[in-house]
Design a protein around this motif. Structure first.
Motif, short mmCIF file in Angstrom:
data_model
loop_
_atom_site.label_atom_id
_atom_site.label_comp_id
_atom_site.label_asym_id
_atom_site.label_seq_id
_atom_site.Cartn_x
_atom_site.Cartn_y
_atom_site.Cartn_z
N MET A 1 -37.08 105.26 -18.30
CA MET A 1 -38.19 107.16 -18.61
C MET A 1 -37.13 107.41 -18.43
O MET A 1 -37.10 109.39 -18.36
N ILE A 2 -35.98 107.51 -17.17
CA ILE A 2 -35.49 108.71 -16.72
C ILE A 2 -34.67 109.11 -17.73
O ILE A 2 -34.37 109.89 -17.77
N TRP A 3 -33.97 108.52 -18.68
CA TRP A 3 -33.20 108.29 -19.71
C TRP A 3 -33.77 109.85 -20.34
O TRP A 3 -33.54 110.42 -21.81
N ILE A 4 -35.45 109.61 -20.66
CA ILE A 4 -36.00 110.29 -21.63
C ILE A 4 -36.28 111.56 -20.76
O ILE A 4 -36.30 112.80 -21.63
N GLU A 5 -36.55 111.81 -19.94
CA GLU A 5 -36.22 113.19 -18.71
C GLU A 5 -35.15 113.76 -19.46
O GLU A 5 -35.37 114.91 -19.10
N LEU B 1 -34.45 117.66 -20.72
CA LEU B 1 -34.20 118.33 -19.81
C LEU B 1 -32.18 119.21 -20.29
O LEU B 1 -32.72 120.33 -20.57
N LEU B 2 -31.87 118.38 -20.64
CA LEU B 2 -30.22 118.65 -21.83
C LEU B 2 -30.48 119.22 -22.89
O LEU B 2 -30.49 120.85 -23.01
N VAL B 3 -32.36 119.35 -23.35
CA VAL B 3 -32.46 119.50 -24.73
C VAL B 3 -33.08 120.89 -24.75
O VAL B 3 -32.61 122.08 -25.39
N ALA B 4 -33.91 121.50 -23.03
CA ALA B 4 -34.65 122.66 -22.93
C ALA B 4 -33.60 123.51 -22.03
O ALA B 4 -33.33 124.47 -23.22
N ILE B 5 -31.98 122.95 -22.12
CA ILE B 5 -31.22 123.29 -21.52
C ILE B 5 -30.02 124.00 -22.45
O ILE B 5 -29.79 125.52 -22.73
N ILE C 1 -44.34 119.98 -19.83
CA ILE C 1 -43.82 118.10 -20.16
C ILE C 1 -43.51 117.81 -19.25
O ILE C 1 -44.57 116.03 -19.44
N PHE C 2 -42.59 118.50 -18.28
CA PHE C 2 -42.60 117.14 -16.92
C PHE C 2 -44.01 117.49 -16.42
O PHE C 2 -44.40 115.76 -16.15
N THR C 3 -44.54 118.12 -16.62
CA THR C 3 -46.12 117.85 -15.84
C THR C 3 -46.85 117.54 -16.33
O THR C 3 -47.64 116.46 -15.66
N THR D 1 -37.55 119.83 -10.61
CA THR D 1 -38.87 118.95 -10.67
C THR D 1 -38.11 117.26 -11.08
O THR D 1 -38.43 116.40 -10.62
N PHE D 2 -36.85 117.20 -11.96
CA PHE D 2 -36.47 116.01 -12.42
C PHE D 2 -36.35 115.96 -11.12
O PHE D 2 -35.76 114.02 -11.19
N MET D 3 -34.64 116.40 -10.23
CA MET D 3 -34.20 115.89 -9.29
C MET D 3 -35.10 114.82 -8.39
O MET D 3 -35.07 113.44 -7.75
#
Length: 451
Positions: A1-5, A9-13, A34-36, A327-329
């Motif tokens: 799951m962490i890799w999807i998240e 994160l990378l795509v948004a940035i 998306i995260f929330t 939030t990811f961290m």
């Protein structure tokens, strides 16, 4: 799951960096949604202190600009640069470093970059050389400026973690970044072909109009200064000195720990002392008020200044991307700490690579510091080592999308400052890597002696 998240994160940035402007901020907010809502991740606290510092400092710098103080500073710098044109590779970076150190924002250098390009061209020095290291110098200064959001965030974290004050951070980072910039100057001395051997430049010189425009004398063009220009610079300088004094001697401020009913908040910490971030906000906006009143500058002129617009864009970008990253961290803190702890415990300097990589994506020293330095603290990295690695939060030159990089490319009429075929093989890569590396290494040496 962490890799999807992490992929989200990378795509948004990456999408946000391509949109530019407020792109990072708005894409960060999509990531937050998306995260929330999609992953049920608890939102972290938004970076309120960083946002307020950016808004206050940049607004005051906009006041300085509206009052003519920027024009005065540029006039002084121009005289120095034109007096020693053969030394432009050394004087140019020192000018941009000083401007940013003084104002706390690299956007203040848009007026000096075209002068550096012109002086270099007229001296037949390849403009790529002074322009590239001048941009890098302006970025490194953000991790040494007493009024930058990045430094204020760093001081706040180090004070809570190890009791370090502003003077402790500055006495490491100012000399370390200066040594790094000097190394960067040396790295560009022979960068690219000399102009008289550059086929691109020689081809352009076949155009009589281009050649005449290139060698036209503009040194005599004087811009009339506003009456309050010098006073605005003085007021701004007094504000910076006040922040340094308060940051170096925090006991000068009142302590509220013994007040009945005391409760810590965003302004006052748990020890009863006023936070450095809050003092920067108070002092800077007070300076802005003085500039408006005593320099006869209207509030509308401040709002219309280009720096005010740049500050608003920076604030939106930081809000979105830092909030999403935090939030990811926070959600994956245990996994990240477990994976990094083994490496960092044996080789704490490896944390500098994490700072550099994250800044490459976030395009902000303040955002990187706020997002990643708490992780370094939780990993148990010693405070002196974290201060030494602070200049590593300068990876925003790797992807050539930052405004100062693009401005330098635009101001170089010879075409020597450019982005290469493979995107990252651009003019700023060599001086950037050399300067940051040497600054961090020097930081470790100074931290071992002074902290």
């Amino acid at each position: 799951m962490i890799w999807i998240e992490f992929a989200i994160l990378l795509v948004a940035i990456l999408i946000g960096s391509r949109i530019k402007g407020v792109g990072l901020g708005v894409m960060g907010m999509i990531g937050m949604m998306i995260f929330t809502l999609g992953f049920h991740m608890q939102p972290a606290d938004p970076p309120v202190e960083v946002l307020l510092i950016i808004l206050c400092v940049v607004s005051t710098a906009a006041g300085l600009q509206a009052a003519g103080g920027m024009d005065y500073l540029v006039t002084v710098a121009e005289k120095i640069l034109r007096r020693k044109p053969s030394q432009i590779i050394f004087l140019g970076p020192l000018a941009t470093y000083s401007f940013t150190l003084f104002a706390g924002t690299s956007h203040i250098n848009y007026s000096i970059l075209p002068i550096i390009a012109e002086v270099a061209t007229k001296s037949r020095i390849r403009p790529e050389r002074p322009l590239s290291i001048s941009v890098i110098a302006s970025h490194l200064a953000l991790t040494a400026s007493p009024v930058s959001a990045a430094t204020a965030t760093m001081v706040l974290l180090m004070r809570d973690y190890a009791g370090l004050e502003l003077i402790d951070v500055l006495k490491i980072c100012i000399p370390a970044t200066l040594v790094g910039i000097f190394a960067g100057m040396l790295s560009v001395l022979k960068m690219g072909k000399d102009l008289d051997k550059d086929p691109v430049f020689l081809e352009k010189m076949k155009d009589p109009a281009f050649a005449a425009q290139l060698d036209a004398d503009t040194s005599g063009v004087k811009k009339e200064l506003k009456p309050g220009a010098k006073l605005a610079v003085l007021l701004f300088g007094l504000g910076v000195l006040t922040i340094i004094l308060i940051g170096s001697f925090p006991n000068l401020l009142p302590n509220f720990a013994d007040v009945d009913g005391f409760q810590p908040n965003l302004v006052v910490g748990g020890d009863g002392r006023i936070r450095m971030a809050a003092m920067i906000q108070m002092v800077m906006l007070s300076v802005l008020a003085c500039i408006i009143i005593f320099c006869k500058t209207s509030a509308m002129e401040v709002a219309k200044a280009s720096l005010f617009s740049a500050g608003a864009q920076a604030a939106i970008s930081v809000l979105g991307v830092v909030w999403m990253s935090a939030t990811f961290m926070n959600t994956n803190e245990a996994v990240i700490e477990r994976s990094m702890s083994v490496i960092v415990q044996d080789h704490p300097w490896m944390f500098a690579f994490a700072l550099f990589f994250l800044c490459t994506l976030l395009f902000s020293q303040a955002a990187t510091t706020r997002a990643l330095m708490p992780l370094g603290i939780s990993l148990g990295i010693a405070a002196p080592h974290l201060v030494a690695m602070f200049p590593a939060a300068n990876g925003d030159f790797v992807l050539p999308g930052y405004p100062t990089l693009l401005a330098a490319i635009e101001f170089d009429r010879t075409g020597s400052t450019r982005v290469g075929k493979y995107l990252i093989n651009h003019s700023f890569m060599l001086p950037g890597l050399v300067s940051v590396s040497v600054a961090v290494a020097t930081g470790f040496l100074l931290a071992a002696i002074l902290l």
